[in-house]
Write an enzyme that holds these catalytic residues in place. Structure first.
Site, PDB file in Angstrom:
ATOM      1  CD  GLU A   1      -5.117   6.515  -7.437  1.00 31.26           C
ATOM      2  OE1 GLU A   1      -5.820   6.357  -8.439  1.00 31.26           O
ATOM      3  OE2 GLU A   1      -3.871   6.410  -7.450  1.00 31.26           O
ATOM      4  CB  CYS A   2      -3.056   3.811  -1.836  1.00 34.98           C
ATOM      5  SG  CYS A   2      -2.329   2.390  -0.985  1.00 34.98           S
ATOM      6  N   GLY A   3      -2.182   5.849  -0.105  1.00 32.28           N
ATOM      7  CA  GLY A   3      -1.541   6.714   0.875  1.00 32.28           C
ATOM      8  C   GLY A   3      -2.306   7.994   1.096  1.00 32.28           C
TER       9      GLY A   3
ATOM     10  CG  LEU B   1      -8.003   5.623   2.284  1.00 36.17           C
ATOM     11  CD1 LEU B   1      -9.393   6.224   2.435  1.00 36.17           C
ATOM     12  CD2 LEU B   1      -8.112   4.172   1.847  1.00 36.17           C
TER      13      LEU B   1
ATOM     14  CB  SER C   1     -10.611   4.235  -3.339  1.00 38.27           C
ATOM     15  OG  SER C   1     -10.420   2.881  -3.673  1.00 38.27           O
TER      16      SER C   1
END
Length: 474
Positions: free
Chosen positions: A344-346, A348, A444
């Site tokens: 997730e986020c970081g 990704l 994502s």
């Protein structure tokens, strides 16, 4: 009983006041359970540092009304005090048609299932049936404080504002004006905080600096505890924080599967955005969680069967992450071999070819995703409804889930077929396609709470179980 510390708006000081309450209660050697309304990770870290217990997020958008109620009841068991920190202003939520039937009625929405303040602090107060303590920023107020207190107290008859805390009071004369204005309302003043110019918590582009990066926290919390001891009317306030022993106990989780595939959780200064519930749900399914550091460890833990990369601040530690080439190689080879990976986020960003920091410097990363994460000034923020564009090891085509975005980076190349089509809480407002899927990798910008999509946690666990069995056969 537990109370919610609410604000009249964002930035009113409710986080500092909540931390002061928690710090004082812990000084009493009490068992304190804290909660945070909404999707925030960082404020929750500060709660947990003080209480020694995981702070629980209460977010009916990412989960559901029923999940919020069961989470609250479960984690209030066996504690002395409970404190909930609100989000934004008391009534700041989203107009959302998310729930119907019995759950929709319990959510306290308007007729037809449309909720004007879904996910707000007021929404949580209604569904849990608990009182509100309102924090008012008085720095630019005198007599008008009465209009604010009156309006917040009577706008919704289902909200019980039991008292106010006056924050950023300028002087004794200023306090006299505020008290005089509030006296006809008969609203108790639970606390008075004078301006504290030197009492600040460092922040940066996504909010407060996380606890792991602040070496002077104990001294800060000692000061906050003293502030709470001297500035709050504890005789009035404490009964609203004392936990009731009569909450119903939620049913025990189902027994885990006997096998225990090992899931490696990236946990260090660069990656630390995890909902405690997500990790516990994986454990309840039967996973064995082990923590490792992409900053410091050169290899994945032995017998790893799955990888979980949460969010965080990889852009702040890009040079150190990039220099740990053995860790980068170990992760890439694991993913290429089919190791189930959720990012997730970081996380990704770490799996991209490189990260370009705020200064424009490029730092090579894992390189499993053919794109670059570039830091930008624009903040991408908000709840998203995500519809799966195809089927993969975690999602079925057309499956709909809710998540939250919060980042100041963007990808230079987007996938030809994204994981999701995203829309905001506004109807028919398609934003863009987002997320990558390759090998057994789900990456994502979307933060998910497994309490709202347990099927993803279960599929992730099942895939790690299959991978661990394949490892045993090699």
């Amino acid at each position: 009983m537990t109370t919610i510390i609410a604000g009249d708006r964002s930035g009113t000081g409710k986080t500092t006041i909540t931390l002061a309450l928690l710090a004082f209660l812990r000084k009493k050697s009490a068992h304190v359970q804290s909660f945070k309304v909404g999707p925030d990770y960082i404020d929750s870290m500060f709660h947990s540092y003080i209480t020694g217990r995981p702070c629980r997020n209460l977010d009916p958008i990412l989960t559901s009304v029923s999940y919020v109620k069961s989470c609250f009841a479960k984690h209030c068991q066996g504690v002395d005090y409970g404190v909930i920190e609100g989000v934004m202003g008391l009534f700041d939520g989203v107009p959302l048609e998310k729930a119907g039937g019995t759950e929709g009625q319990e959510a306290g929405g308007a007729t037809g299932g449309l909720y004007q303040d879904y996910g707000s602090t007021a929404h949580i107060a209604r569904i849990l049936g608990i009182p509100v303590v309102l924090v008012i920023d008085c720095s630019r107020l005198s007599g008008s404080v009465a209009a604010i207190a009156h309006g917040y107290s009577y706008l919704d008859p289902n909200i019980n504002v039991v008292g106010v805390i006056l924050n950023r009071v300028g002087s004794d004369r200023h306090l006299t004006l505020l008290e005089t204005a509030l006296k006809p309302l008969n609203i108790p003043i639970f606390g008075v905080i004078y301006r504290q110019e030197t009492l600040t918590i460092p922040d940066r582009h996504l909010g407060l600096v996380p606890t792991q990066e602040l070496p002077e926290l104990d001294r800060l919390f000692d000061r906050l505890a003293h502030l709470a001891q001297t500035c709050f009317n504890w005789e009035q306030l404490l009964p609203y924080l004392t936990q009731s022993p009569s909450l119903p106990v939620p049913p025990s989780p189902r027994p885990p599967i006997p096998q225990s595939p090992k899931i490696a959780i990236a946990k260090d200064k660069a990656f630390n955005f995890y909902y405690p519930d997500n990790l516990e749900i994986l454990q309840q399914l039967g996973a064995k969680l082990c923590y490792w550091s992409p900053l410091e460890d050169e290899n994945l833990p032995k017998d790893t069967a799955g990888l979980y990369f949460g969010g965080g601040f990889p852009e702040m530690f890009a040079e150190a992450l990039s220099s740990n080439t053995k860790a980068l190689h170990s992760v890439k080879q694991g993913i290429i071999k089919g190791m189930p990976t959720y990012a997730e986020c970081g996380g990704l960003m770490y799996l991209c070819e490189e990260i370009v920091d705020f200064e424009g410097k490029s730092w090579p990363m894992v390189g499993i995703l053919p794109t670059t994460a570039k830091m930008v000034k624009k903040l991408t923020l908000g709840y998203r409804q995500a519809i799966a564009t195809g089927s993969n090891f975690l999602l079925n085509q057309g499956e709909t889930i809710w998540g939250h975005e919060f980042h100041r980076s963007e990808l230079t190349i987007l996938p030809e077929q994204p994981l999701y089509n995203l829309s905001s809480w506004q109807k028919n407002s398609l934003i863009y396609g987002e997320g990558w899927h390759c090998y057994h990798l789900h990456a994502s910008y979307l933060h998910l709470h497994f309490g709202g999509c347990p099927q993803i946690a279960e599929k992730f666990f099942r895939s790690t179980l299959d991978f661990s069995r394949d490892l045993a056969l090699d």
